[in-house]
Design an enzyme around this catalytic site. Structure first.
Site, mmCIF file in Angstrom:
data_model
loop_
_atom_site.group_PDB
_atom_site.id
_atom_site.type_symbol
_atom_site.label_atom_id
_atom_site.label_comp_id
_atom_site.label_asym_id
_atom_site.label_seq_id
_atom_site.Cartn_x
_atom_site.Cartn_y
_atom_site.Cartn_z
ATOM 1 N N HIS A 18 0.813 -1.217 0.000
ATOM 2 C CA HIS A 18 0.000 0.000 0.000
ATOM 3 C C HIS A 18 0.849 1.271 0.000
ATOM 4 C CE1 HIS A 18 -3.482 -2.678 1.551
ATOM 5 N NE2 HIS A 18 -3.418 -2.654 0.234
ATOM 6 N N HIS A 41 -7.707 -8.007 -8.352
ATOM 7 C CA HIS A 41 -8.055 -8.825 -7.172
ATOM 8 C C HIS A 41 -8.226 -7.845 -6.012
ATOM 9 C CE1 HIS A 41 -6.030 -11.559 -9.923
ATOM 10 N NE2 HIS A 41 -6.530 -12.584 -9.265
ATOM 11 N N SER A 99 -6.592 -1.753 -1.020
ATOM 12 C CA SER A 99 -6.103 -1.025 -2.197
ATOM 13 C C SER A 99 -7.203 -0.182 -2.866
ATOM 14 C CB SER A 99 -5.448 -1.983 -3.191
ATOM 15 O OG SER A 99 -6.270 -3.096 -3.472
ATOM 16 N N GLU A 117 -13.427 -8.117 -8.231
ATOM 17 C CA GLU A 117 -13.302 -9.091 -7.135
ATOM 18 C C GLU A 117 -14.200 -10.282 -7.478
ATOM 19 O OE1 GLU A 117 -11.600 -9.687 -4.170
ATOM 20 O OE2 GLU A 117 -12.893 -11.433 -4.104
ATOM 21 N N GLU A 142 -13.698 -12.577 -13.198
ATOM 22 C CA GLU A 142 -12.436 -13.305 -13.081
ATOM 23 C C GLU A 142 -11.269 -12.307 -13.210
ATOM 24 O OE1 GLU A 142 -11.281 -16.522 -12.470
ATOM 25 O OE2 GLU A 142 -9.517 -15.235 -12.587
ATOM 26 N N GLY A 143 -10.443 -12.253 -12.177
ATOM 27 C CA GLY A 143 -9.346 -11.286 -12.167
ATOM 28 C C GLY A 143 -8.365 -11.459 -13.315
ATOM 29 N N ASP A 163 -2.970 -8.511 -7.523
ATOM 30 C CA ASP A 163 -2.696 -8.872 -6.123
ATOM 31 C C ASP A 163 -3.498 -10.116 -5.728
ATOM 32 O OD1 ASP A 163 -1.962 -8.737 -3.449
ATOM 33 O OD2 ASP A 163 -3.451 -7.197 -2.956
HETATM 34 C C1 LIG Z 1 -4.696 -10.345 -1.467
HETATM 35 S S1 LIG Z 1 -6.412 -10.107 -1.596
HETATM 36 C C2 LIG Z 1 -6.570 -8.523 -2.318
HETATM 37 C C3 LIG Z 1 -6.260 -7.385 -1.424
HETATM 38 C C4 LIG Z 1 -6.432 -6.025 -2.027
HETATM 39 N N1 LIG Z 1 -5.813 -5.926 -3.346
HETATM 40 C C5 LIG Z 1 -5.853 -4.983 -1.115
HETATM 41 O O1 LIG Z 1 -4.668 -4.651 -1.250
HETATM 42 O O2 LIG Z 1 -6.584 -4.479 -0.273
HETATM 43 C C6 LIG Z 1 -6.847 -11.135 -2.955
HETATM 44 C C7 LIG Z 1 -8.310 -11.070 -3.358
HETATM 45 O O3 LIG Z 1 -8.478 -11.772 -4.589
HETATM 46 C C8 LIG Z 1 -9.731 -12.417 -4.589
HETATM 47 N N2 LIG Z 1 -9.652 -13.482 -5.611
HETATM 48 C C9 LIG Z 1 -9.195 -14.751 -5.500
HETATM 49 N N3 LIG Z 1 -9.166 -15.358 -6.699
HETATM 50 C C10 LIG Z 1 -9.609 -14.441 -7.606
HETATM 51 C C11 LIG Z 1 -9.773 -14.451 -9.022
HETATM 52 N N4 LIG Z 1 -9.483 -15.531 -9.742
HETATM 53 N N5 LIG Z 1 -10.229 -13.330 -9.623
HETATM 54 C C12 LIG Z 1 -10.505 -12.227 -8.903
HETATM 55 N N6 LIG Z 1 -10.376 -12.143 -7.560
HETATM 56 C C13 LIG Z 1 -9.917 -13.240 -6.918
HETATM 57 C C14 LIG Z 1 -9.908 -12.887 -3.168
HETATM 58 O O4 LIG Z 1 -11.290 -13.084 -2.874
HETATM 59 C C15 LIG Z 1 -9.270 -11.713 -2.389
HETATM 60 O O5 LIG Z 1 -10.250 -10.778 -2.026
#
Ligand SMILES: C[S@@+](CC[C@H](N)C(=O)[O-])C[C@H]1O[C@@H](n2cnc3c(N)ncnc32)[C@H](O)[C@@H]1O
Length: 281
Positions: A18, A41, A99, A117, A142-143, A163
């Site tokens: 961050h 993500h 983020s 997300e 899908e991320g 992320d």
């Molecule tokens: C490390 S956290 C993100 C934290 C955020 N970027 C932050 O800094 O505050 C990862 C996130 O990715 C989501 N996630 C997992 N697999 C995913 C996918 N294939 N596509 C999108 N999001 C996904 C999870 O639910 C989780 O909320």
């Protein structure tokens, strides 16, 4: 999809990620032209450090809590801490920005945010947390599809944060692939990939994959809070940043030693170098 970021919010890895994100936004903000912020993500955007999940691990006590209490501190962390302070107006640290919330508060009127997300419940919370800001669009998809779905943007400048939770074996490979796709669609895109430092052999392969991403240049910034001799624990984390804005390297050279000392849980350290050097031609 078992990962919930609420357990880890505000830990040393979040602090590094961050702070770097806040610096990227500050440097992009030096020019008036708008930029788009993309978060593949995104998580839920806002975390309660006194809530059940964060209290169970207490990870934030070795992360944001140390920064919150630190004096003196470099001016370069003030943007980031100003957002944390705005969420905690009575001075007691309780709420922590993810983020999306950091980007929302540190971006400008002319900038646009596209957040993604996949977890349905977290996606709903994210939508709710962002709903008052018309500059923000939330996608529940899908991320890994974000580069091809959202790039190129109408803005000439873009910052993409990748992320993922790194729970699946293929996520490191997918990161490199996403950087490649993003750069293929917008060569000037700033792409920041966060990654954990655990298994060093796996990490070497990850870096080799990123080196082949086709990015014109890529900076690597790493922070170890303890010696990376156990592959089982989170010894530290890093960010690989394609097309970093001018000035970031110098800023991180000031910040990383300070953070390594402040966040140490054992033998700490840092590394800052170029994974891909800009070619002279
Ligand atoms: C490390 S956290 C993100 C934290 C955020 N970027 C932050 O800094 O505050 C990862 C996130 O990715 C989501 N996630 C997992 N697999 C995913 C996918 N294939 N596509 C999108 N999001 C996904 C999870 O639910 C989780 O909320």
């Amino acid at each position: 999809m078992n990962y919930r970021h609420a357990f880890h919010a505000g830990n040393h890895a979040d602090v590094l990620k961050h702070i770097v994100l806040a610096r990227l936004l500050a440097l992009l903000g030096k020019k008036d032209a708008p930029y788009a912020y993309l978060d593949s993500h995104a998580g839920i955007g806002l975390y309660d450090l006194h809530g059940d999940a964060a209290s169970r691990t207490g990870e934030w006590l070795q992360g944001i809590a140390r920064l919150w209490a630190a004096t003196p501190r470099p001016a370069l962390v003030e943007d980031y801490l100003s957002v944390v302070a705005a969420l905690n107006p009575n001075g007691t640290l309780r709420y922590y920005p993810g983020s999306p919330e950091l980007a929302r508060r540190l971006s400008r009127e002319q900038d646009r945010l596209q957040l993604n997300e996949k977890h349905p419940e977290d996606g709903r919370l994210l939508k709710d947390n962002m709903k008052a800001d018309r500059r923000v669009a939330v996608h529940l998809g899908e991320g890994w599809h974000v580069p091809r779905a959202l790039l190129p943007t109408r803005e000439k400048r873009v910052l993409l944060l990748i992320d993922p939770p790194f729970e699946q074996l293929d996520e490191m490979e997918r990161c490199a692939q996403s950087v490649k796709e993003a750069i293929g669609r917008m060569r000037q895109a700033v792409v920041a990939v966060w990654y954990p430092i655990k298994d060093l052999r796996q990490l070497k392969r990850f870096h080799q994959g990123l080196e082949k991403s086709g990015a014109p240049k890529m900076l690597r910034a790493e922070l170890y809070v303890q010696s990376p001799d156990s592959a089982e624990r989170l010894n530290g984390s890093g960010l690989a940043i394609a097309n970093p804005p001018w000035g970031l390297e110098e800023e991180l050279r000031e910040l990383l030693p300070w953070l390594a000392q402040l966040l140490a849980q054992g033998e700490s350290g840092w590394r800052l170098d170029w994974l891909i050097e800009e070619s002279a031609g």
